[in-house]
Design a protein around this motif. Sequence first.
Motif, PDB file in Angstrom:
ATOM      1  N   SER A 189      -0.005  78.830  47.811  1.00  0.00           N
ATOM      2  CA  SER A 189      -0.698  79.122  46.425  1.00  0.00           C
ATOM      3  C   SER A 189      -1.351  79.914  46.404  1.00  0.00           C
ATOM      4  N   VAL A 190      -2.026  80.413  47.516  1.00  0.00           N
ATOM      5  CA  VAL A 190      -2.887  81.877  47.706  1.00  0.00           C
ATOM      6  C   VAL A 190      -2.461  82.851  48.518  1.00  0.00           C
ATOM      7  N   ALA A 191      -1.101  82.561  48.977  1.00  0.00           N
ATOM      8  CA  ALA A 191      -0.886  84.031  49.931  1.00  0.00           C
ATOM      9  C   ALA A 191      -0.594  85.203  49.320  1.00  0.00           C
ATOM     10  N   ILE A 192      -0.257  85.338  48.020  1.00  0.00           N
ATOM     11  CA  ILE A 192      -0.325  86.347  47.016  1.00  0.00           C
ATOM     12  C   ILE A 192      -1.359  87.289  46.845  1.00  0.00           C
ATOM     13  N   LEU A 193      -2.719  86.559  47.135  1.00  0.00           N
ATOM     14  CA  LEU A 193      -3.940  87.170  46.750  1.00  0.00           C
ATOM     15  C   LEU A 193      -4.193  88.655  47.524  1.00  0.00           C
ATOM     16  N   PRO A 194      -4.011  88.725  48.752  1.00  0.00           N
ATOM     17  CA  PRO A 194      -4.075  90.117  49.233  1.00  0.00           C
ATOM     18  C   PRO A 194      -3.258  91.022  48.643  1.00  0.00           C
ATOM     19  N   GLN A 195      -2.108  90.878  48.052  1.00  0.00           N
ATOM     20  CA  GLN A 195      -1.254  91.650  47.430  1.00  0.00           C
ATOM     21  C   GLN A 195      -2.058  91.997  46.149  1.00  0.00           C
ATOM     22  N   LEU A 196      -2.338  91.194  45.371  1.00  0.00           N
ATOM     23  CA  LEU A 196      -2.994  91.228  44.154  1.00  0.00           C
ATOM     24  C   LEU A 196      -4.302  92.063  44.255  1.00  0.00           C
ATOM     25  N   PHE A 197      -5.154  91.758  45.368  1.00  0.00           N
ATOM     26  CA  PHE A 197      -6.272  92.494  45.643  1.00  0.00           C
ATOM     27  C   PHE A 197      -6.225  93.982  45.952  1.00  0.00           C
ATOM     28  N   MET A 198      -4.975  94.182  46.575  1.00  0.00           N
ATOM     29  CA  MET A 198      -4.482  95.606  47.086  1.00  0.00           C
ATOM     30  C   MET A 198      -4.148  96.684  45.598  1.00  0.00           C
ATOM     31  N   ILE A 199      -3.391  95.844  44.732  1.00  0.00           N
ATOM     32  CA  ILE A 199      -3.086  96.320  43.401  1.00  0.00           C
ATOM     33  C   ILE A 199      -4.499  96.699  42.601  1.00  0.00           C
ATOM     34  N   SER A 200      -5.315  95.738  42.572  1.00  0.00           N
ATOM     35  CA  SER A 200      -6.689  95.724  41.803  1.00  0.00           C
ATOM     36  C   SER A 200      -7.482  96.871  42.241  1.00  0.00           C
ATOM     37  N   LYS A 201      -7.370  97.092  43.638  1.00  0.00           N
ATOM     38  CA  LYS A 201      -8.224  98.033  44.527  1.00  0.00           C
ATOM     39  C   LYS A 201      -7.506  99.396  44.271  1.00  0.00           C
ATOM     40  N   THR A 202      -6.321  99.661  44.182  1.00  0.00           N
ATOM     41  CA  THR A 202      -5.791 101.030  44.332  1.00  0.00           C
ATOM     42  C   THR A 202      -5.518 101.338  42.903  1.00  0.00           C
ATOM     43  N   GLY A 203      -5.441 100.313  41.871  1.00  0.00           N
ATOM     44  CA  GLY A 203      -5.254 100.588  40.558  1.00  0.00           C
ATOM     45  C   GLY A 203      -3.901 101.058  40.003  1.00  0.00           C
ATOM     46  N   GLU A 204      -2.960 100.638  41.071  1.00  0.00           N
ATOM     47  CA  GLU A 204      -1.408 101.058  40.794  1.00  0.00           C
ATOM     48  C   GLU A 204      -0.558 100.285  41.588  1.00  0.00           C
ATOM     49  N   ALA A 205       0.662 100.160  41.343  1.00  0.00           N
ATOM     50  CA  ALA A 205       1.735  99.407  41.744  1.00  0.00           C
ATOM     51  C   ALA A 205       3.228 100.029  41.395  1.00  0.00           C
ATOM     52  N   GLU A 206       3.841 100.263  42.425  1.00  0.00           N
ATOM     53  CA  GLU A 206       5.270 100.821  42.258  1.00  0.00           C
ATOM     54  C   GLU A 206       5.948  99.861  41.640  1.00  0.00           C
TER      55      GLU A 206
END
Length: 201
Positions: free
Chosen positions: A128-145
């Motif tokens: 339920s929380v495993a995706i948080l590092p990915q979402l955190f990374m996207i919010s930190k860089t401000g972009e996602a391929e």
Amino acid sequence: MNIFRILGDVSHLLAIIILLLKIHKSKSCAGISGKSQILFALVFTTRYLDLFTTFFSVYNTVMKVIFLICAYITVYMIYVKFRKTFDSENDSFRLEFLLVPVTGLSFLENHSFTPLEILWTFSIYLESVAILPQLFMISKTGEAETITTHYLFFLGLYRALYIANWVWRYYTENFYDQIAVVSGVVQTIFYCDFFYLYVTK
């Protein structure tokens, strides 16, 4: 087995295949959180230990093996094969903030206090929380391929379909698993903002 579960499994598998193809074709794991992938590998490992104790069906066994293999191939590609392209600086989410409370909760709230049951519960809470590092990374860089957003979309769709599966099973089989349902709803909530951005962009 109902259509919602099958579609959920297909959506989940499609998400993983999209991610693996993205890494393989681009020979890069840029934009992908290795920490999220480690957590997903841990989720599948702790959940599918029943492969050694219980046989449900050929479909069930094959899907479990495929998910395990894909999870470890993904981790291998990120941390070994294409490690030079891994953005460790932006993949900075502190995993202990997830692992410690999830471990404690799995001991406190489970169906039965046995090793396999506690590990299964741990896997449900952790997913339920495993995706948080990915979402955190996207919010930190401000972009996602684009490929990364497709991966996240199909992961979110998988969770939504599993909620439909639980509703269906409740009304047709009178089956309700509070741990799985609450964790699934929590995980789906994490995708809400992402879904909005995915549709509008």
